[in-house]
Design an enzyme around this catalytic site. Structure first.
Site, PDB file in Angstrom:
ATOM      1  CB  CYS D 147      20.268  21.560  14.239  1.00 19.46           C
ATOM      2  SG  CYS D 147      18.756  22.528  14.350  1.00 19.46           S
ATOM      3  CG  HIS D 240      16.843  19.969  10.648  1.00 19.77           C
ATOM      4  ND1 HIS D 240      15.731  19.407  11.241  1.00 19.77           N
ATOM      5  CD2 HIS D 240      17.304  20.896  11.538  1.00 19.77           C
ATOM      6  CE1 HIS D 240      15.537  19.974  12.437  1.00 19.77           C
ATOM      7  NE2 HIS D 240      16.473  20.865  12.634  1.00 19.77           N
TER       8      HIS D 240
END
Lengths: 348, 348, 348, 348
Positions: D147, D240
């Site tokens: 990710c 994130h």
């Protein structure tokens, strides 16, 4: 010094026991038990320390043993931080020989097991004799209530002593530590509330009436008022908050309620037990207190803070307040230790 | 299309109005007002956008004007997201000429101002005539209740229709957005709860009975049961959670309560108003719902989700449940818009 | 005892000063100043106490005075928790007569004002003479760096002493308390990060090189390596976390770096100043430390905890680590107090 | 329509696959696999739905099967949300017969398995032939990166195309969803940061260079610059955040960097693949963006938002920025789906 042990010493409540017993003036930790995978390890290796205080030096080198009566050796009191299902199986075995001061729910409602808050119903310790006789044990089990119940019952006690309680409604906002370190995933609780905690409402409703009941001969007659709970998990680390609504039978002055809470003392205060808070209930007048982060550590986590004490004009003879109590200190490890201190003082 | 404006368009609720009015099938934003320091700026420059949706393109170039009746020009409805103190001063001036659909608390309890939830008491709109006659206004003010009240009252309405409510106790766990963008400092609420929200308990207790009351001739006779609230701020962004305890006069089946909530419909559903949720109340059977993060956006934030509907064995004829409603949609901007949609349908 | 005062005593950093000065062995609070609206009130009435410790009894009855040299009376040291803009105006006036130990940024980069971390550059206190002579003051101003800079610079100092630093990159994750009690709305930071803190990156880049520079005659020659910062606000109450990447000129052994950090001592340790931590830098080996909640209170908040010290294989002679320091203790009030303790020891 | 299945359909990433595949114009879910204890249950019974969207009606009645090639029947593509250890064992078996578009890390660095971001290195799909030939499979495995790597690499790609990158330093602030629903206990992360995520830094450092490398004949020659990562878990649900520092070989204009990011397009945009964001990189000029809560859902979670693009004056030819990408959409399920869409378009 009384030699003690902690059953289930690596979990959240087990760690609180260790933290509170470190430098205790009467008790000295001699043995720590945990599940098989920790057996044989030094405590420092077996446990990841979760608390903001540091792991006490005194326990780091203790070799963890299995949770088995044959392994704990020569100690007097065992504090139990075991999960309920394991406690149900092993606490009776330990009690054949040892005093077990348990925070587990397993044995709380056994008719011959004292469920005790020292400030509220110390006389229930008379059940110890009943228990030992009936079960043929040399030791015995004494339990403390569920975390939410302890804080609530402490605040109800002085009211119950002076008035007739008709109704209690309580909505709880409970800290995540109450579910154990891994109990509440962050994905579940950040920016959220979970309006359900398995078994909690039943515990509050049953245990509170039991604690405020009467010991008649060898059994407890619960108090007779109605109590209804709604329990919720909130994004708070430690400290349970409870919104309480009470209807009394008689009229009252709100200042009298404040006064009797503020002046409330129990046998731990009279005996000056080491863990007893000077005042079990701290009454605050600020309009926005108690708050869990600000008030949970009051009196080393052993006092319950009450605020927003006010009449409830919607109903006759009614009042409302909010309380905060530290769920893993006054509501768990500290409760068991206070029970043990009382036993040490009056029984041993 | 009806031309509309938003008073106090740069704050949190003002932004919700804009978000909900963008692409509205009946209303078109023509004017946005704000405080003097924003006056003359394009909306995009005047407002820092707080919502996770993007600022609608349609408002970016609107030039913000002062909150003054002489400046809003030729529109039909003004949605008010003004703070109570400013609303008290300026809403009556706007109402001389305009329809004001207000989320402010200032005028809610004025005897001739309809305080309305369309599913609950649409007939209170008859007060508009009384208001216009008494005050000599060409426009009028219609208000919606406080955020916590709306969600609670929607769930009480079907019960109130079929049973006699004796008592309601409610403990709220309210999102920080309810205090406005700058209302709750992060230092105050991370790992914490604040057990006090100024004026909130009084609003719940007063407005709920008013909404469930009867309009007799030109005044409202409030419902007669007792209602007691305890209000708490929690670390949740949006969505108020409420723990509700109810005592009825009559016995009931819990499944009947679920059914009447699930089947509950009001005039917005019958008229298929654009913002009306298909079901005003969503009843969930999962043991751990409703949760604010998971359920606040139900039906675009316009439905209230109810769960944990259960008997309350502690008291006769009693039940408990938990609800979640979106405080700035169903509890604020969406409430005013639904009022305006109803007015647009039945009055204009 | 040295009589001291706190300028700006009601805010977050002002309260930390009071907390740390209470029961201080050398300093005794005699005067507290605040903005005009607090003037004349008892401190207990003037300040809403934000800290988890309780407001010290000793300050409750002190009558707050305005932040004005004519009002502080006969004290020796004034600790300044003033906002930068006010500090710029009034600190020089106070310094005509008083010793001002300031946490404000206003005067830090003045060439004749010592910007000091006692473990790092105590010799910069020689600027006091320069300052007094140049400005004709009887008192003087000494400042401590910005919160993020202090923690970073403490960890760079032992490296800088033994190696040649070529590059430092630092990404900060800063607690909300750094912005003051009302600085970060909960709506802004719950479930979020804000990747911007006004002026912070510039402060880190400028102040760090200044602190690690050399005092030559009467001016500071900054250290010459490159330093680049990226600053972010995170949902943490107290304790700044910093991810640090360093390139050295020379090769090194990672264990040497750990050792020199662990063994690092400054003059406060040698003089055993009351607030000096035993070790300014705590090196941890656990793979998941330091963590702000767990490590911010290390050594009463006066030590910086370093962890994850590891080589950076991507670049020659490079290493990485993470540090945590308490932003309002070691990074603010505690820093000023340590400066004052040093001054008290070596100058007074 | 292409019939597809999801391997590991009950976890967090499995649910994102289902959410994104519901109403997909090309793919239709026919089979869902999970661990043995879910086998045979309807999906609605097998999975507790974690996402804020509702569980799609279309999957509720699908009977979950075991994660075994003999049980998935006649489908074309299998999306894998399996944990790495299970993926390592079963993905190769599935690939004998099926196309496996995997989010698992197990096979990513196998020399004959394409690790692909469609906008970055679509040509790596040529490895499919190599893989099939070498392993004798009728199906094949294609993987997407970790990710954090995806978001970072997307922003590096346009720079890498036009300049020579010398150094990249990146500090991540990663959402809790990245660890799976039960991955991060709330006790660990409320009011805290955890400065360690196992294996993450190595993945970023290895995968990024691989993705920006060259496919020469049948193997990938990684890009040659240095990259160093420091990874941290923060109390954010999704999205994130990464602070990036870059040194280039050549001088540059910051506006050129903004422009090439803003104009960056890959093959998914040219082919107008269903999940392709209009712009893979959104460049924002606001000083306090990107923020994970505000920007993670940009372009349905498929675009990366970049902000604070600025020169880094401390070093020659250097720049800094902050990025936010949705870790379970663009960083996981959406990445696999975009890979499959590309395969469906150019290979099938």
């Amino acid at each position: 010094m009384v030699d003690v042990g902690v059953l289930g010493a690596t979990g959240m409540v087990g760690q609180r026991f260790i933290e509170l017993l470190d430098k205790h003036p009467e008790f000295e930790i001699k043995v720590l038990t945990a599940s098989p995978r920790s057996e044989g390890k030094r405590y420092e290796e077996a446990a990841k320390w979760y608390l903001q205080s540091k792991m006490p030096e005194s326990v780091k080198d203790i070799k963890v043993v299995g949770t088995d009566p044959s392994k704990v050796g020569d100690v007097d009191i065992l504090f139990s931080a075991l999960p309920a299902d394991i406690a149900a199986k092993v606490e009776p075995k330990f009690a054949e020989k040892y005093v077990v001061a348990s925070n587990a729910s397993a044995m709380r409602m056994e008719p011959d097991v004292p469920l005790v808050i020292p400030e509220v119903n110390p006389d229930f310790l008379d059940l110890i004799e009943v228990q030992q006789k009936k079960r043929g044990w040399d030791g015995f089990i004494v339990t403390n209530p569920n975390c939410t119940t302890i804080a609530l019952t402490l605040t109800l006690k002085p009211i119950h002593d002076q008035y007739t309680i008709n109704r209690v409604y309580v909505a709880t906002m409970q800290a995540v530590s109450g579910a154990g370190y891994n109990g509440v995933p962050s994905m579940a609780i950040i920016d959220n509330i979970i309006p359900y905690i398995g078994g909690e409402e039943e515990k509050i409703e049953t245990e509170t009436l039991h604690l405020l009941g009467e010991l008649e001969e060898d059994k407890v007659i619960p108090a007779q008022f109605g109590i209804s709970a709604s329990c919720h998990r909130v994004p708070v680390l430690d400290g349970h908050t409870e919104a309480v609504f009470i209807e009394l039978e008689e009229d009252f002055e709100i200042n009298d309620i404040k006064r009797i809470m503020d002046e409330f003392q129990g046998i731990p205060q009279k005996l000056e037990l080491p863990s007893a808070p000077e005042k079990p209930i701290i009454v605050r007048e600020d309009e926005d207190r108690p708050q869990p982060r600000m008030d949970r550590d009051e009196s080393n986590g052993m006092a319950v803070t009450v605020g927003r004490l006010r009449r409830d004009a919607a109903f006759e003879n009614s009042l409302r307040y909010v309380l905060v109590g530290h769920n893993t200190i006054r509501g768990a490890a500290g409760a068991s230790i206070l029970n043990a201190e009382l036993i040490n003082e009056i029984i041993f």
